[in-house]
Design a protein around this motif. Structure first.
Motif, PDB file in Angstrom:
ATOM      1  N   GLY A  49      -3.331  -3.117  -1.043  1.00 57.13           N
ATOM      2  CA  GLY A  49      -2.034  -3.725  -1.322  1.00 57.13           C
ATOM      3  C   GLY A  49      -1.711  -3.804  -2.797  1.00 57.13           C
ATOM      4  O   GLY A  49      -0.548  -3.866  -3.184  1.00 57.13           O
ATOM      5  N   MET A  50      -2.755  -3.812  -3.636  1.00 55.25           N
ATOM      6  CA  MET A  50      -2.521  -3.809  -5.080  1.00 55.25           C
ATOM      7  C   MET A  50      -3.061  -2.555  -5.752  1.00 55.25           C
ATOM      8  O   MET A  50      -2.405  -2.013  -6.642  1.00 55.25           O
ATOM      9  N   ALA A  51      -4.221  -2.049  -5.318  1.00 54.75           N
ATOM     10  CA  ALA A  51      -4.855  -0.942  -6.028  1.00 54.75           C
ATOM     11  C   ALA A  51      -4.774   0.382  -5.286  1.00 54.75           C
ATOM     12  O   ALA A  51      -5.485   1.324  -5.637  1.00 54.75           O
ATOM     13  N   ASP A  52      -3.937   0.474  -4.264  1.00 59.78           N
ATOM     14  CA  ASP A  52      -3.539   1.769  -3.728  1.00 59.78           C
ATOM     15  C   ASP A  52      -2.038   1.746  -3.492  1.00 59.78           C
ATOM     16  O   ASP A  52      -1.531   2.226  -2.487  1.00 59.78           O
ATOM     17  N   ALA A  53      -1.341   1.142  -4.414  1.00 64.89           N
ATOM     18  CA  ALA A  53       0.116   1.070  -4.359  1.00 64.89           C
ATOM     19  C   ALA A  53       0.715   2.026  -5.392  1.00 64.89           C
ATOM     20  O   ALA A  53       0.167   2.177  -6.484  1.00 64.89           O
ATOM     21  N   PHE A  54       1.811   2.689  -5.012  1.00 65.14           N
ATOM     22  CA  PHE A  54       2.604   3.452  -5.966  1.00 65.14           C
ATOM     23  C   PHE A  54       1.744   4.470  -6.717  1.00 65.14           C
ATOM     24  O   PHE A  54       1.602   4.438  -7.938  1.00 65.14           O
ATOM     25  N   ARG A  55       1.161   5.400  -5.965  1.00 65.28           N
ATOM     26  CA  ARG A  55       0.174   6.338  -6.507  1.00 65.28           C
ATOM     27  C   ARG A  55       0.695   7.193  -7.653  1.00 65.28           C
ATOM     28  O   ARG A  55      -0.081   7.673  -8.481  1.00 65.28           O
ATOM     29  N   GLU A  56       1.999   7.388  -7.721  1.00 69.40           N
ATOM     30  CA  GLU A  56       2.554   8.222  -8.783  1.00 69.40           C
ATOM     31  C   GLU A  56       2.886   7.428 -10.043  1.00 69.40           C
ATOM     32  O   GLU A  56       3.267   8.022 -11.063  1.00 69.40           O
ATOM     33  N   ALA A  57       2.744   6.110 -10.000  1.00 70.08           N
ATOM     34  CA  ALA A  57       3.154   5.262 -11.115  1.00 70.08           C
ATOM     35  C   ALA A  57       1.946   4.926 -11.991  1.00 70.08           C
ATOM     36  O   ALA A  57       1.262   3.932 -11.790  1.00 70.08           O
ATOM     37  N   VAL A  58       1.687   5.770 -12.972  1.00 73.26           N
ATOM     38  CA  VAL A  58       0.498   5.576 -13.803  1.00 73.26           C
ATOM     39  C   VAL A  58       0.587   4.314 -14.657  1.00 73.26           C
ATOM     40  O   VAL A  58      -0.435   3.698 -14.977  1.00 73.26           O
ATOM     41  N   THR A  64       0.813  -1.211   0.000  1.00 73.46           N
ATOM     42  CA  THR A  64       0.000   0.000   0.000  1.00 73.46           C
ATOM     43  C   THR A  64       0.852   1.270   0.000  1.00 73.46           C
ATOM     44  O   THR A  64       1.816   1.370   0.752  1.00 73.46           O
ATOM     45  N   MET A  65       0.457   2.197  -0.861  1.00 72.26           N
ATOM     46  CA  MET A  65       1.144   3.496  -1.019  1.00 72.26           C
ATOM     47  C   MET A  65       2.606   3.258  -1.383  1.00 72.26           C
ATOM     48  O   MET A  65       2.896   2.443  -2.250  1.00 72.26           O
ATOM     49  N   SER A  66       3.534   3.977  -0.796  1.00 77.17           N
ATOM     50  CA  SER A  66       4.960   3.793  -1.033  1.00 77.17           C
ATOM     51  C   SER A  66       5.384   4.284  -2.411  1.00 77.17           C
ATOM     52  O   SER A  66       4.601   4.836  -3.161  1.00 77.17           O
ATOM     53  N   LYS A  67       6.646   4.058  -2.716  1.00 75.08           N
ATOM     54  CA  LYS A  67       7.247   4.479  -3.973  1.00 75.08           C
ATOM     55  C   LYS A  67       7.777   3.259  -4.712  1.00 75.08           C
ATOM     56  O   LYS A  67       8.149   2.255  -4.102  1.00 75.08           O
ATOM     57  N   ILE A  68       7.834   3.382  -6.024  1.00 70.51           N
ATOM     58  CA  ILE A  68       8.452   2.344  -6.837  1.00 70.51           C
ATOM     59  C   ILE A  68       9.360   3.040  -7.843  1.00 70.51           C
ATOM     60  O   ILE A  68       8.986   4.066  -8.425  1.00 70.51           O
ATOM     61  N   GLU A  69      10.562   2.510  -8.019  1.00 69.61           N
ATOM     62  CA  GLU A  69      11.514   3.117  -8.934  1.00 69.61           C
ATOM     63  C   GLU A  69      11.131   2.826 -10.382  1.00 69.61           C
ATOM     64  O   GLU A  69      10.460   1.843 -10.682  1.00 69.61           O
ATOM     65  N   LYS A  70      11.584   3.703 -11.280  1.00 68.05           N
ATOM     66  CA  LYS A  70      11.219   3.587 -12.688  1.00 68.05           C
ATOM     67  C   LYS A  70      11.604   2.237 -13.272  1.00 68.05           C
ATOM     68  O   LYS A  70      10.818   1.604 -13.983  1.00 68.05           O
ATOM     69  N   GLU A  71      12.807   1.768 -12.945  1.00 70.56           N
ATOM     70  CA  GLU A  71      13.247   0.481 -13.500  1.00 70.56           C
ATOM     71  C   GLU A  71      12.469  -0.683 -12.907  1.00 70.56           C
ATOM     72  O   GLU A  71      12.297  -1.721 -13.559  1.00 70.56           O
ATOM     73  N   GLU A  72      11.974  -0.511 -11.681  1.00 70.07           N
ATOM     74  CA  GLU A  72      11.182  -1.568 -11.047  1.00 70.07           C
ATOM     75  C   GLU A  72       9.822  -1.711 -11.710  1.00 70.07           C
ATOM     76  O   GLU A  72       9.394  -2.817 -12.051  1.00 70.07           O
ATOM     77  N   VAL A  73       9.124  -0.592 -11.899  1.00 71.03           N
ATOM     78  CA  VAL A  73       7.803  -0.662 -12.526  1.00 71.03           C
ATOM     79  C   VAL A  73       7.923  -1.045 -13.993  1.00 71.03           C
ATOM     80  O   VAL A  73       7.072  -1.755 -14.544  1.00 71.03           O
ATOM     81  N   SER A  74       8.990  -0.625 -14.647  1.00 71.46           N
ATOM     82  CA  SER A  74       9.192  -0.977 -16.050  1.00 71.46           C
ATOM     83  C   SER A  74       9.370  -2.479 -16.221  1.00 71.46           C
ATOM     84  O   SER A  74       8.770  -3.100 -17.118  1.00 71.46           O
ATOM     85  N   ASN A  75      10.162  -3.088 -15.350  1.00 69.62           N
ATOM     86  CA  ASN A  75      10.380  -4.530 -15.438  1.00 69.62           C
ATOM     87  C   ASN A  75       9.134  -5.309 -15.055  1.00 69.62           C
ATOM     88  O   ASN A  75       8.800  -6.326 -15.674  1.00 69.62           O
TER      89      ASN A  75
END
Length: 213
Positions: free
Chosen positions: A87-96, A59-70
């Motif tokens: 845990g799945m649908a409110d994760a990484f709010r900035e990662a469209v 939930t929430m948190s940040k994900i790095e560009k290379e992580e979300v890309s992979n």
């Protein structure tokens, strides 16, 4: 043997570690070899492209560009993705790109923990087979959703806590395709004790098995 990766972390109020343990146990019972990690760095590992299923509980948190890309590339390539609640649908709010893959994003739960009903939209789908409408006591998720998702269950808002949404019917459980990958989501499961609700656990367990290649 099918292999699954559970990645847990983020906001502790959703009890991610406890939920990860419950999911690990029933996936192992279903014949999966299960790996469990507690850092988003796991999403950047090239080996995730060989998995059958990935379950984010973050939930929430940040994900790095290379992580979300992979991660998104792995699912587009055929790896299943499945999860629940924030845990799945409110994760990484900035990662469209991540939200596009999931098919929806949490935006509100009017009233907090309340009583509501889950209605079955597709009773003939194997994930929902034998499950009738049931009462639920938890957060009633109001979500922004992709119109291309296949909705399996819904809930109706009564307007008690936000009068302008009175009568709105909102997806609770859905599935869809992302590239070659199968994606499953259920908004049920605020805390680990909700796995004691038979309908909640059955729907999630079946959905994760459906998502896995």
């Amino acid at each position: 043997m099918r292999e699954a990766l559970i990645v847990w972390g983020g906001w502790s109020g959703h009890e991610p570690e406890q939920c990860a343990t419950i999911i690990r146990d029933f996936l192992e019972q279903d014949g999966f070899k299960v790996y469990v990690e507690n850092t988003t760095e796991a999403f950047a590992d090239p080996s995730i492209h060989d998995l059958s299923l990935i379950v984010p509980i973050f939930t929430m948190s940040k994900i790095e560009k290379e992580e979300v890309s992979n991660l998104t590339a792995a699912v587009r390539g055929g790896v299943g993705l499945g999860g629940f609640h924030g845990g799945m649908a409110d994760a990484f709010r900035e990662a469209v790109d991540y939200q596009f893959m999931v098919g929806g994003q949490w935006v509100a739960h009017p009233g907090g923990i309340i009583d509501y009903r889950v209605d079955i939209a597709k009773p003939d789908d194997p994930i929902m087979e034998g499950i009738s409408a049931f009462p639920y006591h938890s957060e009633q998720y109001y979500m922004h959703v992709d119109p291309s998702i296949e909705v399996l269950a819904t809930t109706r808002f009564n307007g008690d806590h936000a009068p302008w949404i009175d009568g709105v019917v909102m997806p609770v459980v859905w599935k869809h395709r992302y590239g070659q990958g199968r994606v499953f989501y259920s908004s049920l499961g605020h805390v680990s004790s909700e796995f004691n609700v038979p309908e909640m656990k059955t729907i999630l367990r079946r959905g994760l098995n459906w998502a896995a290649r």
